[in-house]
Scaffold this motif. Structure first.
Motif, PDB file in Angstrom:
ATOM      1  N   LYS A 241      28.235  16.233  41.910  1.00 29.57           N
ATOM      2  CA  LYS A 241      27.832  16.501  43.356  1.00 29.57           C
ATOM      3  C   LYS A 241      28.009  17.886  43.513  1.00 29.57           C
ATOM      4  O   LYS A 241      29.128  18.421  43.591  1.00 29.57           O
ATOM      5  N   GLU A 242      26.938  18.669  43.363  1.00 30.67           N
ATOM      6  CA  GLU A 242      27.041  20.218  43.336  1.00 30.67           C
ATOM      7  C   GLU A 242      25.732  20.645  43.938  1.00 30.67           C
ATOM      8  O   GLU A 242      25.103  20.007  44.374  1.00 30.67           O
TER       9      GLU A 242
ATOM     10  N   LYS B 128      35.824  17.528  28.973  1.00 32.03           N
ATOM     11  CA  LYS B 128      36.183  17.868  29.975  1.00 32.03           C
ATOM     12  C   LYS B 128      37.127  19.235  30.136  1.00 32.03           C
ATOM     13  O   LYS B 128      36.737  20.217  30.859  1.00 32.03           O
TER      14      LYS B 128
ATOM     15  N   TYR C 253      36.408  22.822  39.878  1.00 35.27           N
ATOM     16  CA  TYR C 253      36.739  21.929  40.959  1.00 35.27           C
ATOM     17  C   TYR C 253      35.848  20.564  40.651  1.00 35.27           C
ATOM     18  O   TYR C 253      36.589  19.456  40.735  1.00 35.27           O
ATOM     19  N   ASN C 254      34.518  20.767  40.485  1.00 36.77           N
ATOM     20  CA  ASN C 254      33.561  19.460  40.159  1.00 36.77           C
ATOM     21  C   ASN C 254      34.191  18.910  39.060  1.00 36.77           C
ATOM     22  O   ASN C 254      34.199  17.599  39.269  1.00 36.77           O
TER      23      ASN C 254
ATOM     24  N   ILE D   1      36.974  18.585  37.584  1.00 31.22           N
ATOM     25  CA  ILE D   1      38.313  18.140  37.735  1.00 31.22           C
ATOM     26  C   ILE D   1      38.401  16.767  38.812  1.00 31.22           C
ATOM     27  O   ILE D   1      39.052  15.724  38.706  1.00 31.22           O
ATOM     28  N   THR D   2      37.615  17.116  39.937  1.00 27.87           N
ATOM     29  CA  THR D   2      37.317  16.035  41.019  1.00 27.87           C
ATOM     30  C   THR D   2      36.357  14.788  40.706  1.00 27.87           C
ATOM     31  O   THR D   2      36.694  13.874  41.354  1.00 27.87           O
ATOM     32  N   GLN D   3      35.531  15.007  39.781  1.00 29.81           N
ATOM     33  CA  GLN D   3      34.413  14.091  39.498  1.00 29.81           C
ATOM     34  C   GLN D   3      34.403  13.452  38.181  1.00 29.81           C
ATOM     35  O   GLN D   3      33.934  12.403  38.135  1.00 29.81           O
TER      36      GLN D   3
ATOM     37  N   LYS E  35      38.709  10.181  33.181  1.00 33.95           N
ATOM     38  CA  LYS E  35      39.049  10.796  32.037  1.00 33.95           C
ATOM     39  C   LYS E  35      38.186  10.132  30.883  1.00 33.95           C
ATOM     40  O   LYS E  35      37.926   9.093  30.747  1.00 33.95           O
TER      41      LYS E  35
END
Length: 185
Positions: A29-30, A111, A160-161, A163-165, A168
């Motif tokens: 979501k970007e 990641k 940010y994207n 880390i949040t989306q 793991k």
């Protein structure tokens, strides 16, 4: 890593390199285009710029023309630091009219590697010089850090994207202008 300079980005996202999507891929979501990303990044940059300036001024450090010049000269080296985090081919584009330079590589990344790739230039040219400049009271380094950090706000949005989306164990890749993640088998 093989860096290929593609020159001015023509605005056609279909001309950016890509490969087939992975099974069960999920689009981040970007921002969907460079203009939207530039607007978001500029808002974050202004907030960050003000915050860094306030901290610097409170510490007795002031803006320096050499630091501003160095931050502008760091634009291409900034993208080169992104590029060296890729193992395969990576393409460098410019869109100077909108103040954007970017690299595109199509390989999969963890990641962690994606976050390191995104942050490396901001640490080398931004956060690192800023902190060192504050400690040793060097206005050139502090100014370089302020402007180089704020110019890297698109990278902070990518971090940010991620880390949040990204759950793991997932991997990410670029496809044209956007990032995607998937869970490997």
């Amino acid at each position: 890593m093989k860096l290929i300079y593609k020159g001015k980005f023509d605005g056609n996202y279909d001309n950016l390199p890509y490969r087939e999507h992975k099974p069960n891929y999920v689009k981040f979501k970007e921002a969907s285009n460079a203009t939207e990303l530039a607007i978001k990044a500029n808002i974050v940059a202004i907030i960050l710029l003000i915050l860094l300036l306030v901290i610097a001024f409170k510490q007795g450090n002031y803006l320096n023309n050499w630091g501003i010049l160095l931050s502008l000269l760091s634009l291409f080296p900034h993208e080169f630091l992104h590029a060296i985090c890729f193992k395969e081919e990576v393409y460098l584009y410019t869109l100077l009219k909108k103040g954007i330079l970017f690299v595109v590589g199509n390989e999969d990344m963890s990641k962690t590697r994606f976050i390191i790739m995104s942050l490396l230039p901001n640490i080398v040219f931004g956060i690192g010089p800023y902190i060192i400049g504050l400690i040793i009271k060097n206005n050139v380094l502090t100014t370089l850090g302020i402007f180089a950090t704020s110019m890297g706000c698109g990278d902070f949005i990518n971090v940010y994207n991620a880390i949040t989306q990204m759950p793991k164990g997932t991997r990410t890749y670029l496809h044209k202008f956007n990032s995607y993640w998937y869970m490997p088998n």
